[in-house]
Write a protein that holds these residues in place. Structure first.
Motif, PDB file in Angstrom:
ATOM      1  N   GLY A  64      -6.491  -8.262  -3.004  1.00 55.25           N
ATOM      2  CA  GLY A  64      -7.623  -8.025  -3.894  1.00 55.25           C
ATOM      3  C   GLY A  64      -8.115  -6.594  -3.940  1.00 55.25           C
ATOM      4  O   GLY A  64      -9.175  -6.325  -4.508  1.00 55.25           O
ATOM      5  N   TYR A  65      -7.354  -5.664  -3.390  1.00 58.34           N
ATOM      6  CA  TYR A  65      -7.720  -4.248  -3.421  1.00 58.34           C
ATOM      7  C   TYR A  65      -7.091  -3.590  -4.650  1.00 58.34           C
ATOM      8  O   TYR A  65      -5.951  -3.905  -5.020  1.00 58.34           O
ATOM      9  N   VAL A  66      -7.824  -2.672  -5.270  1.00 60.03           N
ATOM     10  CA  VAL A  66      -7.328  -1.998  -6.471  1.00 60.03           C
ATOM     11  C   VAL A  66      -6.157  -1.092  -6.096  1.00 60.03           C
ATOM     12  O   VAL A  66      -6.309  -0.187  -5.271  1.00 60.03           O
ATOM     13  N   SER A  67      -5.013  -1.346  -6.675  1.00 57.70           N
ATOM     14  CA  SER A  67      -3.831  -0.523  -6.401  1.00 57.70           C
ATOM     15  C   SER A  67      -3.586   0.499  -7.504  1.00 57.70           C
ATOM     16  O   SER A  67      -3.003   1.562  -7.253  1.00 57.70           O
ATOM     17  N   ARG A  68      -4.027   0.189  -8.730  1.00 49.75           N
ATOM     18  CA  ARG A  68      -3.861   1.152  -9.828  1.00 49.75           C
ATOM     19  C   ARG A  68      -5.028   1.027 -10.807  1.00 49.75           C
ATOM     20  O   ARG A  68      -5.444  -0.085 -11.138  1.00 49.75           O
ATOM     21  N   VAL A  84       0.825  -1.207   0.000  1.00 52.84           N
ATOM     22  CA  VAL A  84       0.000   0.000   0.000  1.00 52.84           C
ATOM     23  C   VAL A  84       0.862   1.261   0.000  1.00 52.84           C
ATOM     24  O   VAL A  84       0.605   2.212  -0.753  1.00 52.84           O
ATOM     25  N   THR A  85       1.891   1.279   0.850  1.00 58.34           N
ATOM     26  CA  THR A  85       2.697   2.496   1.015  1.00 58.34           C
ATOM     27  C   THR A  85       3.956   2.514   0.156  1.00 58.34           C
ATOM     28  O   THR A  85       4.565   3.573  -0.027  1.00 58.34           O
ATOM     29  N   SER A 102     -17.158   2.109   0.196  1.00 62.94           N
ATOM     30  CA  SER A 102     -16.864   1.433   1.464  1.00 62.94           C
ATOM     31  C   SER A 102     -15.469   0.820   1.476  1.00 62.94           C
ATOM     32  O   SER A 102     -14.894   0.609   2.543  1.00 62.94           O
ATOM     33  N   SER A 103     -14.910   0.555   0.301  1.00 64.48           N
ATOM     34  CA  SER A 103     -13.634  -0.141   0.221  1.00 64.48           C
ATOM     35  C   SER A 103     -13.027   0.099  -1.155  1.00 64.48           C
ATOM     36  O   SER A 103     -13.722   0.456  -2.113  1.00 64.48           O
ATOM     37  N   SER A 104     -11.699  -0.115  -1.260  1.00 63.43           N
ATOM     38  CA  SER A 104     -11.064  -0.037  -2.574  1.00 63.43           C
ATOM     39  C   SER A 104     -10.902  -1.422  -3.189  1.00 63.43           C
ATOM     40  O   SER A 104     -10.179  -1.597  -4.176  1.00 63.43           O
ATOM     41  N   SER A 105     -11.587  -2.410  -2.617  1.00 61.06           N
ATOM     42  CA  SER A 105     -11.707  -3.717  -3.260  1.00 61.06           C
ATOM     43  C   SER A 105     -13.014  -3.695  -4.051  1.00 61.06           C
ATOM     44  O   SER A 105     -14.089  -3.956  -3.508  1.00 61.06           O
ATOM     45  N   PHE A 106     -12.922  -3.325  -5.327  1.00 61.14           N
ATOM     46  CA  PHE A 106     -14.153  -3.128  -6.115  1.00 61.14           C
ATOM     47  C   PHE A 106     -13.978  -3.621  -7.537  1.00 61.14           C
ATOM     48  O   PHE A 106     -12.863  -3.900  -8.007  1.00 61.14           O
ATOM     49  N   SER A 107     -15.115  -3.733  -8.219  1.00 62.25           N
ATOM     50  CA  SER A 107     -15.145  -4.106  -9.637  1.00 62.25           C
ATOM     51  C   SER A 107     -16.163  -3.224 -10.339  1.00 62.25           C
ATOM     52  O   SER A 107     -17.021  -2.596  -9.691  1.00 62.25           O
ATOM     53  N   CYS A 121      -4.585   6.602 -11.338  1.00 57.74           N
ATOM     54  CA  CYS A 121      -4.746   6.904  -9.910  1.00 57.74           C
ATOM     55  C   CYS A 121      -4.761   5.609  -9.122  1.00 57.74           C
ATOM     56  O   CYS A 121      -4.739   4.513  -9.694  1.00 57.74           O
ATOM     57  N   THR A 122      -4.784   5.719  -7.816  1.00 59.97           N
ATOM     58  CA  THR A 122      -4.873   4.532  -6.970  1.00 59.97           C
ATOM     59  C   THR A 122      -6.340   4.207  -6.690  1.00 59.97           C
ATOM     60  O   THR A 122      -7.224   5.071  -6.807  1.00 59.97           O
ATOM     61  N   GLY A 123      -6.576   2.979  -6.267  1.00 60.52           N
ATOM     62  CA  GLY A 123      -7.930   2.602  -5.879  1.00 60.52           C
ATOM     63  C   GLY A 123      -8.398   3.358  -4.654  1.00 60.52           C
ATOM     64  O   GLY A 123      -9.585   3.661  -4.503  1.00 60.52           O
ATOM     65  N   ASP A 124      -7.445   3.692  -3.762  1.00 59.76           N
ATOM     66  CA  ASP A 124      -7.798   4.453  -2.562  1.00 59.76           C
ATOM     67  C   ASP A 124      -8.243   5.869  -2.916  1.00 59.76           C
ATOM     68  O   ASP A 124      -9.155   6.422  -2.278  1.00 59.76           O
ATOM     69  N   GLN A 125      -7.598   6.487  -3.902  1.00 54.63           N
ATOM     70  CA  GLN A 125      -8.025   7.822  -4.350  1.00 54.63           C
ATOM     71  C   GLN A 125      -9.448   7.767  -4.899  1.00 54.63           C
ATOM     72  O   GLN A 125     -10.279   8.629  -4.588  1.00 54.63           O
TER      73      GLN A 125
END
Length: 329
Positions: free
Chosen positions: A241-245, A172-173, A265-270, A253-257
């Protein structure tokens, strides 16, 4: 015996008593340094807290330490959770506050909390007595316990539930600074309440919500043309399984952005198409780093103590306090 001699003896006795009283503190400072520790509520009953009022103005007040910790715990974890899960959570909160104090010049804390008056308004009398007693019991049972890693306060993130596995801090970091935050299997999280969320956005809404990080040139061009399904692409996911890019038009961008911009609710998405818009299915609640509260509670139900829960999520850290030192292997 002259009055002068009596006075001198009294002065000597007084000086001896002062030294006797202060001696433990002097030894403690010599051995441990002057690092800020608040101790139990009895020893250090108040902290300075900055909160935001309903009108938007900031207010600084003195709050009892136990009340403050219990109020943050009430904000972060339901009162019907198991005691060992609550104890694990309050250790993470206390560690985070000490970490904040260590890096603060004015020693003013800014973490939001639920006050006693707010708790009484939220719950009926019976619920208040039961929940507040439980929260304060968790605070007092863990006394001054905090998590350390190699002599410094650990970073102690937590979230409501993962997408089935917590995330690696290094992924993540991009830094190896937190080796104790590893990807951990949490299959029980898939049974958590509100584990799956489905959102639908128009492409115009997405463009508006993400405009802060869209490249300026593209923002101007797309203002007239607009986005379509082909303009959004998930390019990479981390091991949990979280979107990193991902890509939005020509912007990476990142999934967190993206999660933060759209309040997902989460950056684990589709993604999937939905009429003239985009349907997003997100799994889990929160950023996915550190302790999953849902799995922590399930572990507590199975008989795991708070240090065993923290051992699982923060492997390699140490629980330190004035009265206890337990290494988590």
């Amino acid at each position: 015996m002259s009055r002068y001699i009596i006075k001198q003896k009294l002065k000597s006795l007084f000086s001896f008593l002062i030294i006797l009283i202060l001696f433990p503190y002097i030894v403690s400072v010599f051995v441990n340094g002057t690092q800020t520790r608040l101790g139990s509520a009895e020893n250090a009953p108040y902290v300075t807290v900055k909160t935001e009022r309903d009108d938007g103005d900031e207010e600084v007040s003195e709050v009892k330490w136990t009340e403050y910790l219990a109020g943050i715990l009430a904000k972060e974890m339901p009162g019907d959770y198991e005691m060992e899960a609550l104890k694990a959570q309050v250790i993470l909160i206390r560690t985070s506050l000490y970490r904040e104090l260590e890096n603060s010049e004015d020693k003013v804390l800014g973490e939001g909390y639920i006050s006693l008056n707010e708790m009484e308004a939220m719950w009926n009398r019976e619920e208040f007595d039961r929940y507040y007693t439980k929260y304060t019991d968790a605070v007092e049972a863990t006394d001054d316990m905090v998590l350390f890693y190699k002599g410094t306060y650990a970073w102690t993130p937590f979230h409501q539930s993962s997408a089935g596995m917590t995330r690696s801090a290094e992924e993540v970091t991009g830094s190896g600074e937190y080796p104790y935050l590893k990807a951990k299997e949490c299959p029980l999280d898939k049974e958590a309440e509100d584990e799956m969320h489905i959102y639908t956005f128009s492409y115009e809404e997405i463009q508006k919500l993400c405009r802060d990080f869209l490249v300026a040139e593209e923002g101007e061009e797309k203002a007239e043309e607009g986005y379509s399904f082909s303009d959004l692409e998930i390019q990479e996911k981390d091991s949990a399984g979280y979107v990193s890019r991902m890509r939005i038009g020509q912007t990476t961008c990142t999934g967190d952005q993206f999660r933060d911009a759209l309040s997902l609710s989460s950056s684990s998405f589709s993604f999937s198409e939905s009429g003239d818009g985009l349907q997003i299915t997100a799994t889990g609640n929160g950023h996915g780093l550190g302790m999953s509260q849902w799995t922590a509670n399930e572990m507590a139900k199975e008989g795991n103590a708070c240090h065993e829960i923290l051992n699982f999520f923060f492997e390699g850290t140490t629980i330190n306090s004035e009265i206890q030192e337990t290494e988590l292997l």
